[in-house]
Design an enzyme around this catalytic site. Structure first.
Site, mmCIF file in Angstrom:
data_model
loop_
_atom_site.group_PDB
_atom_site.id
_atom_site.type_symbol
_atom_site.label_atom_id
_atom_site.label_comp_id
_atom_site.label_asym_id
_atom_site.label_seq_id
_atom_site.Cartn_x
_atom_site.Cartn_y
_atom_site.Cartn_z
ATOM 1 N N LYS A 109 0.840 -1.199 0.000
ATOM 2 C CA LYS A 109 0.000 0.000 0.000
ATOM 3 C C LYS A 109 0.876 1.250 0.000
ATOM 4 O O LYS A 109 1.887 1.306 0.703
ATOM 5 C CB LYS A 109 -0.897 -0.021 1.244
ATOM 6 C CG LYS A 109 -2.224 0.703 1.122
ATOM 7 C CD LYS A 109 -3.054 0.420 2.352
ATOM 8 C CE LYS A 109 -4.466 0.969 2.235
ATOM 9 N NZ LYS A 109 -5.258 0.243 1.235
ATOM 10 N N SER A 132 -2.093 6.258 0.400
ATOM 11 C CA SER A 132 -3.283 5.468 0.687
ATOM 12 C C SER A 132 -3.374 5.123 2.177
ATOM 13 O O SER A 132 -4.459 5.168 2.769
ATOM 14 C CB SER A 132 -3.259 4.185 -0.153
ATOM 15 O OG SER A 132 -4.407 3.419 0.078
ATOM 16 N N ARG A 135 -9.248 8.881 7.715
ATOM 17 C CA ARG A 135 -10.687 8.557 7.675
ATOM 18 C C ARG A 135 -11.153 7.986 9.001
ATOM 19 O O ARG A 135 -12.294 8.174 9.406
ATOM 20 C CB ARG A 135 -10.982 7.559 6.552
ATOM 21 C CG ARG A 135 -11.013 8.140 5.165
ATOM 22 C CD ARG A 135 -11.799 7.240 4.204
ATOM 23 N NE ARG A 135 -11.395 5.847 4.257
ATOM 24 C CZ ARG A 135 -10.435 5.305 3.517
ATOM 25 N NH1 ARG A 135 -9.742 6.075 2.676
ATOM 26 N NH2 ARG A 135 -10.152 4.025 3.614
ATOM 27 N N ASP A 182 -3.962 -4.166 5.793
ATOM 28 C CA ASP A 182 -3.770 -4.476 4.376
ATOM 29 C C ASP A 182 -2.619 -3.698 3.760
ATOM 30 O O ASP A 182 -2.651 -3.352 2.582
ATOM 31 C CB ASP A 182 -5.062 -4.221 3.597
ATOM 32 C CG ASP A 182 -5.496 -2.754 3.623
ATOM 33 O OD1 ASP A 182 -5.000 -1.999 4.492
ATOM 34 O OD2 ASP A 182 -6.323 -2.361 2.787
ATOM 35 N N HIS A 198 -11.995 -12.362 1.407
ATOM 36 C CA HIS A 198 -10.856 -11.682 2.003
ATOM 37 C C HIS A 198 -10.348 -12.454 3.211
ATOM 38 O O HIS A 198 -11.125 -12.817 4.096
ATOM 39 C CB HIS A 198 -11.245 -10.274 2.449
ATOM 40 C CG HIS A 198 -11.461 -9.319 1.324
ATOM 41 N ND1 HIS A 198 -11.409 -7.952 1.473
ATOM 42 C CD2 HIS A 198 -11.722 -9.519 0.008
ATOM 43 C CE1 HIS A 198 -11.635 -7.356 0.324
ATOM 44 N NE2 HIS A 198 -11.838 -8.298 -0.589
ATOM 45 N N GLU A 209 -3.019 -9.276 3.655
ATOM 46 C CA GLU A 209 -4.373 -9.480 3.146
ATOM 47 C C GLU A 209 -4.316 -10.277 1.845
ATOM 48 O O GLU A 209 -3.557 -9.947 0.935
ATOM 49 C CB GLU A 209 -5.078 -8.148 2.882
ATOM 50 C CG GLU A 209 -6.514 -8.352 2.405
ATOM 51 C CD GLU A 209 -7.198 -7.077 1.983
ATOM 52 O OE1 GLU A 209 -8.255 -6.757 2.553
ATOM 53 O OE2 GLU A 209 -6.688 -6.399 1.063
ATOM 54 N N ALA A 222 -14.874 -5.720 -10.402
ATOM 55 C CA ALA A 222 -14.276 -4.861 -9.377
ATOM 56 C C ALA A 222 -13.368 -3.804 -9.998
ATOM 57 O O ALA A 222 -13.365 -2.641 -9.574
ATOM 58 C CB ALA A 222 -13.487 -5.706 -8.376
ATOM 59 N N GLU A 249 -15.669 -1.274 -11.861
ATOM 60 C CA GLU A 249 -16.458 -0.504 -10.890
ATOM 61 C C GLU A 249 -15.594 0.563 -10.234
ATOM 62 O O GLU A 249 -16.017 1.715 -10.057
ATOM 63 C CB GLU A 249 -17.038 -1.455 -9.837
ATOM 64 C CG GLU A 249 -18.040 -0.803 -8.889
ATOM 65 C CD GLU A 249 -17.425 -0.313 -7.597
ATOM 66 O OE1 GLU A 249 -18.133 0.364 -6.814
ATOM 67 O OE2 GLU A 249 -16.228 -0.597 -7.363
#
Length: 228
Positions: free
Chosen positions: A73, A77, A84, A100, A148, A167, A179, A182
């Protein structure tokens, strides 16, 4: 086939940044260390998948693995995810709250392959399951489908043995196509994403789910539920 999605963070890259505070330098240096540790855990998980993939390719007529993608990651990110959640961006918080950082995506051919791969990965004494979410049996509201797993992966470093989460996402080719598109439509496209678009994508997900089930039935040689 293995596909790496992102490159590494290196200490020498930090020296090129002219305007960086001591606190930012400390965080960045910690990220380099964190990056190395999680890449090591990622290598362990990917190596096991490679071993299985090679075994299937050489010993059996069918391989449940179509291809494998993996990534670390990005710092951007990771930062967004912590913010958040209302958490300060620190190395301790990354270790404690982000599971993850290291991620592997295993693209399978059929639905049964996903659960077969789950059994293979989790029966080894090396990996334990920290958490599991089955979005195939219970898709997300958006229509997202995938299995997952958060695996507990041990790595041996100079200080001893460290256990880190990796993950693993298991999905079919069709689920992966949905996915990817989307995500592109919802977050990457310049067009306005509407409620109507979301509803249409859910319908696409349901259709893809039925296609996956029918492809599985064809592979198993089951009779169709309707006359052809």
């Amino acid at each position: 086939m293995l596909i790496e999605k992102h490159s590494s963070i290196r200490l020498r890259d930090l020296s090129q940044q002219k305007t960086i505070s001591p606190e930012q330098t400390e965080l960045a240096q910690g990220m380099v260390r964190l990056n190395h540790l999680y890449r090591s855990a990622l290598k362990m998980a990917v190596a096991q998948l490679e071993i299985l993939d090679e075994e299937f390719a050489t010993m059996y007529d069918h391989s449940p693995i179509h291809h494998i993608e993996y990534r670390i990651k990005t710092l951007e990110s990771i930062t967004e995810k912590l913010q958040r959640r209302g958490l300060e961006v620190t190395i301790d918080n990354i270790f404690a709250h982000i599971q993850d950082v290291a991620g592997v995506r295993v693209i399978c051919n059929y639905l049964d392959d996903i659960y077969y791969m789950r059994r293979l990965l989790t029966r080894t004494e090396s990996f334990g399951i920290q958490r599991e979410a089955d979005y195939i049996k219970e898709p997300k509201e958006t229509g997202y489908r995938s299995l997952h797993l958060i695996l507990d992966v041990p790595i041996v470093i100079s200080e001893g043995t460290l256990h880190l989460p990796v993950e693993v996402q298991l999905r079919t080719i069709a689920m992966d196509m949905w996915a990817s598109l989307e995500h592109e439509l919802r977050y990457k496209s310049d067009r306005n994403f509407s409620d109507s678009d979301a509803a249409r994508l859910r319908l696409c997900s349901e259709a893809i789910g039925e296609i996956d089930r029918e492809m599985q039935r064809i592979y198993l040689g089951e009779k169709p539920e309707y006359e052809v």
